[in-house]
Design an enzyme around this catalytic site. Structure first.
Site, PDB file in Angstrom:
ATOM      1  N   CYS A 150      43.952  30.928  50.583  1.00  0.00           N
ATOM      2  CA  CYS A 150      45.160  32.173  50.643  1.00  0.00           C
ATOM      3  C   CYS A 150      46.345  32.232  49.890  1.00  0.00           C
ATOM      4  CB  CYS A 150      45.785  31.878  52.195  1.00  0.00           C
ATOM      5  SG  CYS A 150      46.410  30.380  52.224  1.00  0.00           S
ATOM      6  N   ARG A 210      50.640  31.472  60.670  1.00  0.00           N
ATOM      7  CA  ARG A 210      51.507  30.502  60.203  1.00  0.00           C
ATOM      8  C   ARG A 210      53.022  30.239  60.641  1.00  0.00           C
ATOM      9  NH1 ARG A 210      52.981  30.471  54.153  1.00  0.00           N
ATOM     10  NH2 ARG A 210      54.694  31.229  54.977  1.00  0.00           N
ATOM     11  N   ARG A 260      52.788  35.889  57.707  1.00  0.00           N
ATOM     12  CA  ARG A 260      53.830  34.937  57.275  1.00  0.00           C
ATOM     13  C   ARG A 260      54.706  35.582  59.094  1.00  0.00           C
ATOM     14  NH1 ARG A 260      52.570  37.096  52.512  1.00  0.00           N
ATOM     15  NH2 ARG A 260      51.804  35.713  51.156  1.00  0.00           N
ATOM     16  N   ASN A 310      49.624  28.349  45.683  1.00  0.00           N
ATOM     17  CA  ASN A 310      51.065  28.957  45.266  1.00  0.00           C
ATOM     18  C   ASN A 310      51.885  27.116  44.697  1.00  0.00           C
ATOM     19  OD1 ASN A 310      50.039  31.217  45.073  1.00  0.00           O
ATOM     20  ND2 ASN A 310      51.653  32.045  46.453  1.00  0.00           N
ATOM     21  N   ASP A 311      52.310  26.682  45.676  1.00  0.00           N
ATOM     22  CA  ASP A 311      52.335  25.966  45.920  1.00  0.00           C
ATOM     23  C   ASP A 311      52.372  24.570  45.694  1.00  0.00           C
ATOM     24  OD1 ASP A 311      55.414  26.577  46.930  1.00  0.00           O
ATOM     25  OD2 ASP A 311      55.183  26.291  49.039  1.00  0.00           O
ATOM     26  N   HIS A 366      60.167  45.453  50.121  1.00  0.00           N
ATOM     27  CA  HIS A 366      59.471  46.833  50.533  1.00  0.00           C
ATOM     28  C   HIS A 366      59.396  47.294  49.649  1.00  0.00           C
ATOM     29  CE1 HIS A 366      61.402  45.191  54.312  1.00  0.00           C
ATOM     30  NE2 HIS A 366      62.367  44.628  53.721  1.00  0.00           N
ATOM     31  N   GLU A 395      49.613  21.942  50.367  1.00  0.00           N
ATOM     32  CA  GLU A 395      49.602  22.066  49.597  1.00  0.00           C
ATOM     33  C   GLU A 395      50.458  21.764  48.463  1.00  0.00           C
ATOM     34  OE1 GLU A 395      52.569  26.328  51.516  1.00  0.00           O
ATOM     35  OE2 GLU A 395      51.887  24.348  53.358  1.00  0.00           O
TER      36      GLU A 395
END
Length: 603
Positions: A509, A338, A302, A461-462, A195, A438
């Site tokens: 992304c 997603r 997300r 990322n994955d 946050h 991914e």
């Protein structure tokens, strides 16, 4: 004798340079007494003491919501989330059980409940989901302070413009910032999706998180320089360092203002090719940053946040209202939404706990949705209903590993569509459906997947982690996390080529998309669109507009023949320095090197 300056490094999450006095946010340790309760009356008294502390926390949060700074009103939902967590069974019910059954005092029972909640979260490798642990701990600390009679709101004591340094800033803290007195933020804890990071970026406050030892190294009143781009924090800088960073501050602000003025223009290369630049978000509040920074849509929305911070499962109507608002806010721009990308260990509030030795390879993402089909159908219904509002939705499914899995998913979508038709509920029957690439198996069968869907989105990322068998949050092997590994680049090229052969667009992304250093490579790999953190959009767009696509293609053709990430990185830096010298002059060469490849330069 002048005291020598000291530099520590964290994660730069909000660009800009802040120079000023440090305000060390110290709340003091909370004493945690431990004793067992004797007799039913003692148990009853302790239950009442705990419930009184929770009730006071609810009242305090309600008062805080009324006092939130006008510029932070859109983030006040964090305080509402904290109010819900107060009664979550992981915290509230478990604490009461420990008091009543194990006869523990309220302090120790709550600590035990927090430890159990921590265990539930600790098995998740996703940085975004891990950062939600802060919500639970912040709520727990608030109750503990009420039990101990300690004060909460040290932020109210700030009387001048300062750089706030803290071990951690809870979401409630971040929502209470006195913006006119906050020059910058530094925390020991946190990541890019915390946050604190989100608020700092949306308000343009330079911020560094994950600095680990900052609150121990910095003293109240120290002069501190915070570089929110590089992640550097300089404590008690010399006059020369202050002068240098004031100059950099001016250069950076001038440069960013210049490129932001042009960020609403299309990202067109010098030789006339258009590349779509979109944003990744997880909160509706970030739509403002999407538009302010010139993103041409949302390439990744997300949906996990709305599931993570509740004491029960959201129903279809709650999800529909959330997605409908997103569609209206972004219209006419497209939104790629997603489906749920969580692991089973995160649904223990609602489903039986599973014992998984390796959750990263277990029941997560699309696998979890296919296991809990009622949950999945509820989300699909909400998304389809919202798609009729502005007809600007695209729907994609995470962690698809092959055709069989995809057929199951598409079958469920068709089933829900038929239900809505029978009920005469409108939806966009032309909404594009896509998959995230991914895992290596998805790359291997990308040619088959491409015939079944309308688009690909590559989640680097994955893909990097699964391709290289590297956990990037594991300190022992994180140095091997190589976005420029030849195998990774070849996987991306294979997916792009398969998509284009089937005449479908391919986007990216993952974090690679937002790294300025990688722009020439991503252009040369022929990606149709890049989606990133909203604040990265102006810099990436600027570099695209000053690039030649044909030159980038030649460059990529050359580096795909290289054998190591080190060779690729060295040539890439050389090319960037030659073609974009002002980026290096303003940000410093080391700032352009992402954390994942920084060690290459040092060797």
């Amino acid at each position: 004798m002048e005291q020598a300056s000291k530099t520590i490094t964290g994660i730069g999450v909000s660009p800009g340079i802040a120079i000023g006095k440090a305000y060390l946010l110290e709340r003091g340790r909370i004493p945690i007494p431990y004793y067992t309760l004797l007799g039913a009356e003692a148990v009853s008294d302790e239950v009442k003491r705990f419930e009184d502390a929770v009730n006071k926390a609810e009242q305090d949060l309600e008062l805080l919501k009324a006092k939130v700074h006008p510029d932070l009103k859109e983030h006040a939902n964090v305080l509402e989330v904290h109010q819900m967590i107060l009664r979550d069974h992981l915290l509230y019910d478990e604490t009461l059980r420990l008091i009543q059954t194990d006869k523990l005092n309220a302090h120790w029972a709550l600590i035990r409940a927090l430890m159990k909640a921590q265990e539930v979260f600790s098995t998740v490798e996703d940085e975004y989901i891990q950062s939600r642990v802060a919500d639970v701990h912040a709520v727990g600390e608030r109750i503990l302070r009420n039990l101990s009679g300690k004060e909460h709101d040290a932020l109210n004591a700030i009387k001048e413009r300062v750089i706030i340094v803290a071990h951690d800033l809870s979401p409630a803290d971040a929502a209470q910032l006195q913006l006119e007195r906050t020059l910058g933020l530094v925390t020991d804890m946190g990541g890019r999706t915390s946050h604190t990071s989100i608020i700092a970026r949306s308000l343009g406050i330079p911020a560094v998180v994950g600095a680990e030892v900052a609150s121990k190294q910095v003293q109240m009143g120290d002069i501190v320089i915070v570089d929110g781009t590089s992640g550097n924090i300089i404590i008690n800088p010399s006059e020369e360092e202050i002068s240098y960073y004031y100059e950099r501050q001016d250069q950076l602000e001038t440069y960013l203002k210049e490129i932001r003025r042009k960020s609403h223009l299309p990202a067109r290369t010098e030789d006339g090719f258009l590349i779509k630049v979109e944003a990744n978000i997880e909160l509706l509040e970030e739509v403002v940053a999407v538009k302010d920074n010139g993103a041409e849509g949302i390439g990744l929305y997300r949906t996990e946040f709305f599931f993570m911070n509740r004491t029960d499962l959201p129903d279809e109507e709650a999800l529909y209202n959330e997605y409908r608002e997103l569609s209206e806010l972004m219209a006419p721009h497209q939104v790629t939404i997603r489906t749920l990308d969580l692991g089973a260990e995160k649904l223990t509030s609602w489903f039986p706990k599973l014992e998984e030795t390796n959750p990263a390879l277990g029941l997560r993402s699309i696998r979890l949705c296919l296991q809990y089909r009622d949950l999945f159908e509820t989300q699909i219904r909400a998304i389809l209903r919202a798609s009729a509002v502005a007809r600007n939705f695209k729907l994609m499914f995470p962690l698809v590993s092959g055709i069989g899995e995809l057929h199951e998913v598409l079958g469920m979508v068709r089933k829900v569509q038929e239900q809505l038709r029978r009920q005469r509920i409108p939806f966009d029957d032309r909404m594009p459906l896509g998959v995230m690439i991914e895992v290596p198996s998805a790359v291997a069968v990308a040619d088959l997947l491409a015939k079944e869907v309308d688009f690909f989105s590559i989640g680097t990322n994955d893909l990097i982690q699964y391709s290289l068998a590297i956990d990037r949050v594991n300190e022992h092997v994180a140095y091997l996390y190589e976005p420029l590994h030849p195998g990774v680049l070849r996987f991306i090229k294979q997916a792009v080529d398969a998509g284009h052969k089937a005449k479908i667009p391919v986007s990216i992304c993952g974090e690679m998309a937002g790294e300025p250093l990688y722009v020439p490579i991503l252009l040369g790999l022929n990606l149709d669109s890049l989606s990133m953190n909203p604040q990265a959009v102006p810099r990436v767009k600027n570099l695209i507009c000053r690039s030649r696509l044909k030159s980038c293609r030649r460059f990529v053709k050359k580096i795909l023949g290289f054998r190591t990430a080190r060779e690729i990185n060295e040539l890439l830096q050389e090319m960037m320095l030659k073609n974009f010298p002002e980026e290096f002059r303003v940000f410093d060469p080391s700032d352009l090197i992402p954390k994942g490849v920084a060690h290459i330069r040092r060797r």
